[in-house]
Design a protein around this motif. Structure first.
Motif, PDB file in Angstrom:
ATOM      1  N   ILE A  88     112.114  31.454  -4.321  1.00 55.55           N
ATOM      2  CA  ILE A  88     113.233  30.550  -4.047  1.00 55.55           C
ATOM      3  C   ILE A  88     112.833  29.507  -3.011  1.00 55.55           C
ATOM      4  CG2 ILE A  88     115.555  30.406  -3.070  1.00 55.55           C
ATOM      5  CD1 ILE A  88     116.079  33.202  -4.290  1.00 55.55           C
ATOM      6  N   ARG A  89     112.065  29.941  -2.009  1.00 57.26           N
ATOM      7  CA  ARG A  89     111.616  29.004  -0.964  1.00 57.26           C
ATOM      8  C   ARG A  89     110.596  28.010  -1.506  1.00 57.26           C
ATOM      9  NH1 ARG A  89     107.480  27.555   1.934  1.00 57.26           N
ATOM     10  NH2 ARG A  89     106.153  29.022   0.817  1.00 57.26           N
ATOM     11  N   ALA A  90     109.525  28.525  -2.055  1.00 57.74           N
ATOM     12  CA  ALA A  90     108.395  27.675  -2.436  1.00 57.74           C
ATOM     13  C   ALA A  90     108.714  26.761  -3.611  1.00 57.74           C
ATOM     14  CB  ALA A  90     107.180  28.541  -2.760  1.00 57.74           C
ATOM     15  N   TYR A  91     109.590  27.227  -4.510  1.00 56.91           N
ATOM     16  CA  TYR A  91     109.904  26.461  -5.712  1.00 56.91           C
ATOM     17  C   TYR A  91     111.383  26.067  -5.761  1.00 56.91           C
ATOM     18  CZ  TYR A  91     105.408  28.468  -7.166  1.00 56.91           C
ATOM     19  OH  TYR A  91     104.092  28.843  -7.238  1.00 56.91           O
ATOM     20  N   ALA A  92     111.975  25.811  -4.615  1.00 55.38           N
ATOM     21  CA  ALA A  92     113.393  25.437  -4.580  1.00 55.38           C
ATOM     22  C   ALA A  92     113.638  24.266  -5.533  1.00 55.38           C
ATOM     23  CB  ALA A  92     113.800  25.068  -3.155  1.00 55.38           C
ATOM     24  N   ILE A  93     114.677  24.369  -6.348  1.00 61.14           N
ATOM     25  CA  ILE A  93     114.831  23.438  -7.464  1.00 61.14           C
ATOM     26  C   ILE A  93     115.960  22.432  -7.291  1.00 61.14           C
ATOM     27  CG2 ILE A  93     113.851  25.023  -9.151  1.00 61.14           C
ATOM     28  CD1 ILE A  93     116.760  25.729  -9.905  1.00 61.14           C
ATOM     29  N   VAL A  94     116.931  22.728  -6.438  1.00 62.30           N
ATOM     30  CA  VAL A  94     118.143  21.924  -6.411  1.00 62.30           C
ATOM     31  C   VAL A  94     117.954  20.684  -5.530  1.00 62.30           C
ATOM     32  CG1 VAL A  94     120.621  21.927  -5.923  1.00 62.30           C
ATOM     33  CG2 VAL A  94     119.516  24.001  -6.781  1.00 62.30           C
ATOM     34  N   ILE A  95     118.496  19.562  -5.989  1.00 59.74           N
ATOM     35  CA  ILE A  95     118.468  18.320  -5.215  1.00 59.74           C
ATOM     36  C   ILE A  95     119.908  17.829  -5.074  1.00 59.74           C
ATOM     37  CG2 ILE A  95     117.497  16.006  -5.004  1.00 59.74           C
ATOM     38  CD1 ILE A  95     115.246  16.808  -6.830  1.00 59.74           C
ATOM     39  N   PRO A  96     120.673  18.393  -4.125  1.00 59.94           N
ATOM     40  CA  PRO A  96     122.042  17.934  -3.914  1.00 59.94           C
ATOM     41  C   PRO A  96     122.053  16.511  -3.363  1.00 59.94           C
ATOM     42  CG  PRO A  96     121.628  20.063  -2.860  1.00 59.94           C
ATOM     43  CD  PRO A  96     120.305  19.473  -3.226  1.00 59.94           C
ATOM     44  N   ALA A  97     123.245  15.939  -3.301  1.00 61.18           N
ATOM     45  CA  ALA A  97     123.398  14.610  -2.714  1.00 61.18           C
ATOM     46  C   ALA A  97     124.620  14.597  -1.810  1.00 61.18           C
ATOM     47  CB  ALA A  97     123.537  13.556  -3.812  1.00 61.18           C
ATOM     48  N   ARG A  98     124.645  13.665  -0.892  1.00 60.68           N
ATOM     49  CA  ARG A  98     125.780  13.470  -0.009  1.00 60.68           C
ATOM     50  C   ARG A  98     126.035  11.964   0.120  1.00 60.68           C
ATOM     51  NH1 ARG A  98     125.717  18.186  -0.779  1.00 60.68           N
ATOM     52  NH2 ARG A  98     125.952  19.901   0.729  1.00 60.68           N
TER      53      ARG A  98
END
Length: 399
Positions: free
Chosen positions: A279-289
């Motif tokens: 989960i750390r090394a391959y974190a997939i999510v790119i949220p936005a604000r």
């Protein structure tokens, strides 16, 4: 490079983050951006900022008043839709989270353990004797999708349809304008589907999450059909995509690194720690604000209305926060990563995601301990992460 040596300017780029690339190339892009500075400007489409390091990303996550969740795509700063509860701020968001909390608590997830594990076993047993599978299509997407359908009280016969819609919303390529159009078309189809489901649940409530959500109250009022539809849309996307993509990257790593695969075969107790590292090394999510007022980040001025992308893997691979951050160490401890986000919008389904990942990895390696990536296979990432059809073919010897 130490924190003191890092530049604090805001370098400018112009690249398309929706381009389809070989798996791992996009992580390398964000690794490179992080080395340039804590915040980077991308002029692609309407233009937006990218936060690249852990310290600055935590600041944005934790300040929901300055950095709003009401726009969650950098390509759509003024959305006509809202996903509930992700695109809510303040008290309204807190009320939804509080009422949803019991469904996604550790105790509630443990009660789902039997169904989760049984589904993993059923899918794996269907191809284990064949000696190969297209991992994303035959396992990684069908597995969490069927669990989502069960949680929502929806029929398994609709699984393929849901996977098609999910791909249309989240696995996009092309221009920013084209991506927004395709996302809108797919969301319209999902909304149409859930309109029928919601009408049925109003008359025939059951023991599913949709029926439970209909009993919620926000500001003392029952949840409207429109808000129920927005809630169902978010649950649809969250339930189908993140676990699937994480499974794909985790098994791709294990197929390419047989020493790590053998370690978890020999010692399954290592699996929970390995999951945290994946989960750390391959974190997939790119949220936005979206900035609600003029401010600054690391000396870079941000104006009200500006969009910010928060690629989680940029923060979780920050050398200032993790030793040898770009390497995968399946026994890494401690591992206080940001894989599920942070602040008031931290992932509500993290306990369920961990349980699904653990059951899948445990049951797979009981049945198929030795496997490898097929020769000539070059998996790709469509849009921002792995999706169905992205080419992970695993093979193994059958006695």
């Amino acid at each position: 490079m130490s924190t003191a040596e890092r530049p604090t300017t805001c370098p400018a780029h112009n690249f398309n983050p929706l381009t389809e690339l070989p798996v791992g190339e996009k992580i390398k892009i964000y690794d490179g951006l992080r080395d340039e500075g804590p915040i980077v400007r991308n002029e692609f489409a309407n233009g937006y900022y990218i936060i690249t390091r852990l310290e600055e990303m935590l600041t944005v996550y934790q300040d929901s008043e300055t950095f709003s969740n009401r726009a969650v795509s950098v390509f759509d700063p003024d959305p006509s839709y809202r996903w509930i509860p992700e695109m809510l701020d303040g008290s309204e968001h807190q009320q939804w989270r509080r009422q949803l909390g019991p469904t996604f608590s550790p105790k509630a997830v443990m009660r789902m353990e039997g169904k989760i594990r049984a589904r993993a076993i059923e899918l794996i047993d269907a191809f284990a004797s064949r000696g190969s599978c297209m991992f994303m299509e035959e396992f990684a997407y069908e597995y969490p999708t069927s669990i989502f359908l069960d949680l929502m009280g929806l029929p398994y016969k609709d699984l393929k349809l849901f996977m098609e819609w999910e791909h249309g919303i989240l696995h996009l390529t092309g221009s920013g304008e084209e991506a927004s159009r395709k996302r809108g078309e797919a969301m319209a189809e999902v909304n149409k589907y859930f309109e029928t489901v919601i009408a049925d649940r109003r008359s025939n409530p059951g023991d599913d999450l949709i029926s439970k959500a209909m009993t919620f109250e926000v500001d003392g009022k029952p949840v409207s059909d429109a808000d129920m539809g927005a809630f169902c849309l978010l649950m649809f996307m969250a339930g189908l995509d993140t676990v699937s993509a994480t499974l794909g990257l985790s098994f791709l790593h294990l197929a390419k690194n047989p020493e790590d695969r053998q370690r978890i075969v020999d010692d399954p107790a290592l699996i929970p720690t390995a999951i945290e590292e994946f989960i750390r090394a391959y974190a997939i999510v790119i949220p936005a604000r979206k900035a609600t007022k003029d401010t600054e980040i690391a000396g870079c001025p941000i104006k009200a209305g500006d969009m910010l992308a928060l690629p989680i893997n940029a923060a979780t691979r920050d050398e200032a926060a993790f030793e040898d951050a770009k390497s995968v160490q399946i026994d890494r401890s401690p591992n206080n990563h940001l894989g599920f986000g942070a602040g008031p919008h931290r992932c509500l389904g993290s306990h369920l995601a961990r349980r699904e990942l653990a059951a899948a990895i445990e049951e797979w390696h009981r049945r198929i301990p030795n496997y490898r990536l097929a020769e000539g296979v070059a998996p790709t990432e469509s849009g921002s992460q792995l999706g169905p059809g992205d080419g992970i073919k695993l093979i193994w010897d059958v006695p």
